[in-house]
Design a protein around this motif. Structure first.
Motif, PDB file in Angstrom:
ATOM      1  N   ASN A  55     -33.962  39.370  22.334  1.00  0.00           N
ATOM      2  CA  ASN A  55     -34.310  38.167  21.576  1.00  0.00           C
ATOM      3  C   ASN A  55     -35.649  37.656  22.103  1.00  0.00           C
ATOM      4  O   ASN A  55     -35.731  37.167  23.232  1.00  0.00           O
ATOM      5  N   TYR A  56     -36.687  37.793  21.310  1.00  0.00           N
ATOM      6  CA  TYR A  56     -38.024  37.418  21.763  1.00  0.00           C
ATOM      7  C   TYR A  56     -38.187  35.891  21.775  1.00  0.00           C
ATOM      8  O   TYR A  56     -37.716  35.206  20.864  1.00  0.00           O
ATOM      9  N   PRO A  57     -38.856  35.360  22.810  1.00  0.00           N
ATOM     10  CA  PRO A  57     -39.106  33.907  22.878  1.00  0.00           C
ATOM     11  C   PRO A  57     -40.141  33.489  21.836  1.00  0.00           C
ATOM     12  O   PRO A  57     -40.932  34.309  21.362  1.00  0.00           O
ATOM     13  N   PHE A 121     -53.333  46.450  22.135  1.00  0.00           N
ATOM     14  CA  PHE A 121     -52.286  45.866  22.975  1.00  0.00           C
ATOM     15  C   PHE A 121     -51.285  45.104  22.109  1.00  0.00           C
ATOM     16  O   PHE A 121     -51.665  44.304  21.252  1.00  0.00           O
ATOM     17  N   ASP A 122     -50.001  45.353  22.327  1.00  0.00           N
ATOM     18  CA  ASP A 122     -48.941  44.692  21.565  1.00  0.00           C
ATOM     19  C   ASP A 122     -48.175  43.748  22.493  1.00  0.00           C
ATOM     20  O   ASP A 122     -47.551  44.198  23.452  1.00  0.00           O
ATOM     21  N   GLU A 123     -48.229  42.460  22.198  1.00  0.00           N
ATOM     22  CA  GLU A 123     -47.617  41.447  23.068  1.00  0.00           C
ATOM     23  C   GLU A 123     -46.094  41.592  23.131  1.00  0.00           C
ATOM     24  O   GLU A 123     -45.484  41.379  24.185  1.00  0.00           O
ATOM     25  N   LYS A 124     -45.497  41.979  22.017  1.00  0.00           N
ATOM     26  CA  LYS A 124     -44.037  42.156  21.999  1.00  0.00           C
ATOM     27  C   LYS A 124     -43.622  43.327  22.874  1.00  0.00           C
ATOM     28  O   LYS A 124     -42.612  43.258  23.584  1.00  0.00           O
ATOM     29  N   ASP A 125     -44.399  44.393  22.836  1.00  0.00           N
ATOM     30  CA  ASP A 125     -44.118  45.549  23.699  1.00  0.00           C
ATOM     31  C   ASP A 125     -44.257  45.164  25.170  1.00  0.00           C
ATOM     32  O   ASP A 125     -43.491  45.626  26.023  1.00  0.00           O
ATOM     33  N   ALA A 126     -45.252  44.331  25.447  1.00  0.00           N
ATOM     34  CA  ALA A 126     -45.481  43.884  26.825  1.00  0.00           C
ATOM     35  C   ALA A 126     -44.293  43.061  27.323  1.00  0.00           C
ATOM     36  O   ALA A 126     -43.814  43.247  28.453  1.00  0.00           O
ATOM     37  N   TYR A 127     -43.830  42.154  26.477  1.00  0.00           N
ATOM     38  CA  TYR A 127     -42.664  41.346  26.848  1.00  0.00           C
ATOM     39  C   TYR A 127     -41.445  42.236  27.049  1.00  0.00           C
ATOM     40  O   TYR A 127     -40.663  42.047  27.990  1.00  0.00           O
ATOM     41  N   GLN A 128     -41.302  43.230  26.200  1.00  0.00           N
ATOM     42  CA  GLN A 128     -40.174  44.149  26.300  1.00  0.00           C
ATOM     43  C   GLN A 128     -40.197  44.906  27.624  1.00  0.00           C
ATOM     44  O   GLN A 128     -39.163  45.141  28.239  1.00  0.00           O
ATOM     45  N   GLU A 129     -41.387  45.296  28.057  1.00  0.00           N
ATOM     46  CA  GLU A 129     -41.509  45.997  29.347  1.00  0.00           C
ATOM     47  C   GLU A 129     -40.973  45.147  30.493  1.00  0.00           C
ATOM     48  O   GLU A 129     -40.298  45.640  31.387  1.00  0.00           O
ATOM     49  N   ASN A 134     -34.930  44.241  34.173  1.00  0.00           N
ATOM     50  CA  ASN A 134     -33.553  43.832  34.429  1.00  0.00           C
ATOM     51  C   ASN A 134     -33.158  42.812  33.351  1.00  0.00           C
ATOM     52  O   ASN A 134     -33.467  41.625  33.488  1.00  0.00           O
ATOM     53  N   PRO A 135     -32.515  43.258  32.282  1.00  0.00           N
ATOM     54  CA  PRO A 135     -32.173  42.386  31.161  1.00  0.00           C
ATOM     55  C   PRO A 135     -31.302  41.187  31.560  1.00  0.00           C
ATOM     56  O   PRO A 135     -31.408  40.117  30.957  1.00  0.00           O
ATOM     57  N   VAL A 136     -30.453  41.377  32.557  1.00  0.00           N
ATOM     58  CA  VAL A 136     -29.565  40.286  32.983  1.00  0.00           C
ATOM     59  C   VAL A 136     -30.379  39.154  33.597  1.00  0.00           C
ATOM     60  O   VAL A 136     -30.235  37.980  33.215  1.00  0.00           O
ATOM     61  N   LEU A 137     -31.261  39.489  34.521  1.00  0.00           N
ATOM     62  CA  LEU A 137     -32.103  38.468  35.152  1.00  0.00           C
ATOM     63  C   LEU A 137     -33.094  37.876  34.149  1.00  0.00           C
ATOM     64  O   LEU A 137     -33.403  36.688  34.207  1.00  0.00           O
TER      65      LEU A 137
END
Length: 232
Positions: A55-57, A121-129, A134-137
């Motif tokens: 879920n992207y901010p 550069f893709d900002e969504k890809d960067a956020y995904q990285e 660690n998806p939990v944190l």
């Protein structure tokens, strides 16, 4: 420089940039006593599966320069947390997990900030990285991107929250896996049933053939008997 394959492979599982940096420069953000056992490997695979849904901010849809500032905020906040984290009431295991996570996240975020000037550069890809480290944190600490955060509130009961969230996500993964296994079993049963049906038809056909052959023979004999002999 001697490359430790266990470290290299594990870093690649987290993020390929980390593996590349380790291979080229020997930079290793993992604990000095790191050893890749089955439990650690299993946890990493589960974390990677937990990262499938993101879920992207809201800030990720803003202008590139503003998004870049959010990434810079996370660096400042992580450095602030690293200074006080040892004084928190965490188990040694969880403290090490956090320290490793923050060091890795700092490394990746710094690299990504340098790439913002790239037109592709893709900002969504960067956020995904960052999220997939660690998806939990990531879900428990979205405030790290904010300009001002309440560090104490962020760290309160973090270990307990982490364990509960991890188990919850793990149960979802296991249920999905069980469903897949059940579906596969049903498909196998259906396939086996079809095979048995085809086999049964083949056997039945084989059983019928002798009777058919006998019937044809009798028919041929009867035709011969009724057929008049030619006079010599």
């Amino acid at each position: 420089m001697i490359t430790n394959l266990e470290i290299l492979n594990f870093l690649n599982l987290i993020n390929e940039r980390l593996g590349r940096a380790y291979r080229l420069s020997g930079k290793n953000p993992l604990p000095k006593n790191f050893s890749m056992d089955k439990n650690l490997l299993k946890e990493r695979f589960y974390l990677n599966q937990m990262a499938e849904k993101i879920n992207y901010p809201d800030f990720i849809y803003q202008e590139k320069e503003k998004i870049k500032n959010y990434f810079k905020n996370s660096i400042k906040n992580i450095k602030k947390i690293e200074k006080i984290i040892k004084n928190c009431d965490f188990s040694d295991e969880f403290l090490e997990k956090l320290q490793t996570y923050f060091e890795i996240r700092l490394e990746i975020t710094k690299i990504l900030i340098k790439e913002f000037k790239n037109q592709r550069f893709d900002e969504k890809d960067a956020y995904q990285e960052i999220y997939t480290l660690n998806p939990v944190l990531s879900n428990l600490m979205p405030e790290l991107f904010s300009e001002h955060i309440d560090v104490k509130s962020l760290l309160d009961d973090l270990e307990k929250k982490y364990q509960l969230s991890y188990l919850e996500k793990l149960q979802i993964i296991e249920k999905k896996q069980q469903k897949k296994n059940q579906q596969k079993q049903l498909e196998n049963v259906s396939l086996e049933s079809d095979k048995n049906l085809q086999k049964s038809k083949k056997v039945e056909k084989t059983k019928q053939n002798p009777a058919k052959i006998e019937k044809n023979l009798k028919k041929n004999v009867k035709i011969k008997e009724n057929k008049p002999n030619k006079e010599k």
